[in-house]
Design an enzyme around this catalytic site. Sequence first.
Site, short mmCIF file in Angstrom:
data_model
loop_
_atom_site.label_atom_id
_atom_site.label_comp_id
_atom_site.label_asym_id
_atom_site.label_seq_id
_atom_site.Cartn_x
_atom_site.Cartn_y
_atom_site.Cartn_z
N ARG A 163 -31.23 -23.11 0.37
CA ARG A 163 -31.44 -24.50 -0.06
C ARG A 163 -32.74 -24.55 -0.88
NH1 ARG A 163 -26.95 -25.51 0.58
NH2 ARG A 163 -25.95 -26.98 1.98
N HIS A 203 -25.78 -24.09 -8.23
CA HIS A 203 -25.31 -24.27 -6.84
C HIS A 203 -23.80 -23.98 -6.74
CE1 HIS A 203 -26.14 -26.54 -2.84
NE2 HIS A 203 -25.18 -25.65 -2.68
P1 NDP Z 1 -25.57 -20.24 10.26
O1 NDP Z 1 -26.01 -21.47 10.97
O2 NDP Z 1 -24.31 -19.58 10.67
O3 NDP Z 1 -26.73 -19.14 10.38
C1 NDP Z 1 -28.07 -19.46 10.24
C2 NDP Z 1 -28.90 -18.20 10.44
O4 NDP Z 1 -30.27 -18.50 10.14
C3 NDP Z 1 -28.86 -17.68 11.87
O5 NDP Z 1 -28.84 -16.28 11.88
C4 NDP Z 1 -30.18 -18.19 12.46
O6 NDP Z 1 -30.72 -17.40 13.50
C5 NDP Z 1 -31.08 -18.09 11.23
N1 NDP Z 1 -32.24 -18.98 11.36
C6 NDP Z 1 -32.27 -20.32 11.51
N2 NDP Z 1 -33.55 -20.74 11.65
C7 NDP Z 1 -34.33 -19.63 11.60
C8 NDP Z 1 -35.72 -19.42 11.73
N3 NDP Z 1 -36.57 -20.44 11.92
N4 NDP Z 1 -36.18 -18.16 11.66
C9 NDP Z 1 -35.33 -17.12 11.48
N5 NDP Z 1 -33.98 -17.25 11.35
C10 NDP Z 1 -33.50 -18.51 11.42
O7 NDP Z 1 -25.54 -20.61 8.70
P2 NDP Z 1 -24.55 -20.07 7.58
O8 NDP Z 1 -24.67 -18.59 7.51
O9 NDP Z 1 -23.19 -20.65 7.76
O10 NDP Z 1 -25.17 -20.75 6.27
C11 NDP Z 1 -26.48 -20.49 5.87
C12 NDP Z 1 -26.91 -21.39 4.74
O11 NDP Z 1 -26.34 -20.99 3.49
C13 NDP Z 1 -26.49 -22.87 4.82
O12 NDP Z 1 -27.24 -23.58 5.78
C14 NDP Z 1 -26.78 -23.32 3.41
O13 NDP Z 1 -28.14 -23.66 3.33
C15 NDP Z 1 -26.51 -22.06 2.58
N6 NDP Z 1 -25.28 -22.19 1.76
C16 NDP Z 1 -25.40 -22.15 0.40
C17 NDP Z 1 -24.29 -22.23 -0.40
C18 NDP Z 1 -24.41 -22.10 -1.88
O14 NDP Z 1 -23.39 -22.26 -2.58
N7 NDP Z 1 -25.58 -21.81 -2.42
C19 NDP Z 1 -22.95 -22.39 0.17
C20 NDP Z 1 -22.93 -22.41 1.61
C21 NDP Z 1 -24.06 -22.33 2.36
P3 NDP Z 1 -29.94 -17.20 14.90
O15 NDP Z 1 -28.78 -16.28 14.58
O16 NDP Z 1 -30.93 -16.56 15.78
O17 NDP Z 1 -29.49 -18.55 15.33
C1 OXD Z 2 -22.62 -25.64 1.45
C2 OXD Z 2 -23.00 -25.61 0.05
O1 OXD Z 2 -23.49 -25.92 2.30
O2 OXD Z 2 -22.10 -25.64 -0.82
O3 OXD Z 2 -21.45 -25.39 1.77
O4 OXD Z 2 -24.19 -25.52 -0.26
#
Ligand code: NDP
Ligand code: OXD
Length: 309
Positions: free
Chosen positions: A224, A272
């Site tokens: 993000r 994006h």
């Molecule tokens: P998940 O919720 O499945 O995974 C989040 C991960 O981040 C987990 O491994 C979590 O750790 C880790 N995390 C969260 N907070 C911290 C912290 N403070 N320190 C270290 N690690 C942390 O998310 P997704 O994989 O489904 O998605 C990730 C992100 O990708 C979305 O939130 C979005 O921002 C982005 N995205 C972007 C898109 C684009 O087109 N550019 C499309 C889709 C998503 P733990 O495993 O220990 O809980």
């Molecule tokens: C999502 C994105 O969060 O598109 O799925 O960024």
Amino acid sequence: MSVALITPNRSIKGIENALVDKLGTEQVQVWPDIVHPEEVQLAVTWDHPHEIWSRFPKLQAVLSLGAGADHLLKDPTIPKSVKLGRVVTPTLKQQMTEFVLMHVYWIQRRMPQLWMQQKIMHWKPLPPIEKGHLPVGILGMGQLGTATANLLVEHGFTVHGWSRSPKQIEGIISHHGHEGLGHMAEKVRILICLLPLTNKTKGVLNFDLFSMLSDSAWLIHVGRGEHLNEQDLIQALDSGQLDTAFVDVFHKEPLPQDHPFWKHSDIYITPHIASLTPPDEAARQIADDFRRIQQNQPLSYPVDRQSGY
Ligand code: NDP
Ligand code: OXD
């Protein structure tokens, strides 16, 4: 009972049609034409207006129409009794893994340099960088980070992953917590951000972190916009700390015309689009979560208000 689609700034005709195919017209309502608010049990939103929730007395859950749920958590008016979730589909995951892999290969095959050479009509063959010299670090080892890490390992890259809690994932060198970030940063040359945006992860991509990477590292940022300190990125690129940045997400989207990233020679911008949710898959998960609510089961991808993701 019905599902309300509340995405005022996003066209979702495809999802609406696919959902109507599954649930029938009676069970699908689309903002702003919510004729029977008293029937809404599930709302699916993207950039929804706040303070609308008192209209939906039977609301049980709100889903983010995407993997990121940060926009839901920015709305303090969603009643605490309402469950939060997100839509994460197989194709969304696959597109993300392929998008990141493509960029890693761009780096490995030295495409930024080759394109620069074309601009000055300079013919100089450059061999690929050995994969063993390009350890990759992924910030965020959730649904998307883990799938991406596994694909990179399949392609012969050494992959480190950083998460909040400790993990043991075969083939991946895992790090966690504040100290783990430093340990990972000093070992990797390509840094990928796949974190959710929370109070703890905001601004994580900053000059301090870039300085811990080995010289001339690369950044692939698909999390993000607010993860990145944009001024620090320019400083890190201009000082040679970073070689090139591939950025898909921004503080303000669309990226304003006068933004310095547009013309920076070491920044590659995409609007994006790293991964998108196909309408039929989104509708399938929404219909499934609607059924789960009726049967008092947990949502497919629940979001925890406390941790912020
Ligand atoms: P998940 O919720 O499945 O995974 C989040 C991960 O981040 C987990 O491994 C979590 O750790 C880790 N995390 C969260 N907070 C911290 C912290 N403070 N320190 C270290 N690690 C942390 O998310 P997704 O994989 O489904 O998605 C990730 C992100 O990708 C979305 O939130 C979005 O921002 C982005 N995205 C972007 C898109 C684009 O087109 N550019 C499309 C889709 C998503 P733990 O495993 O220990 O809980
Ligand atoms: C999502 C994105 O969060 O598109 O799925 O960024």
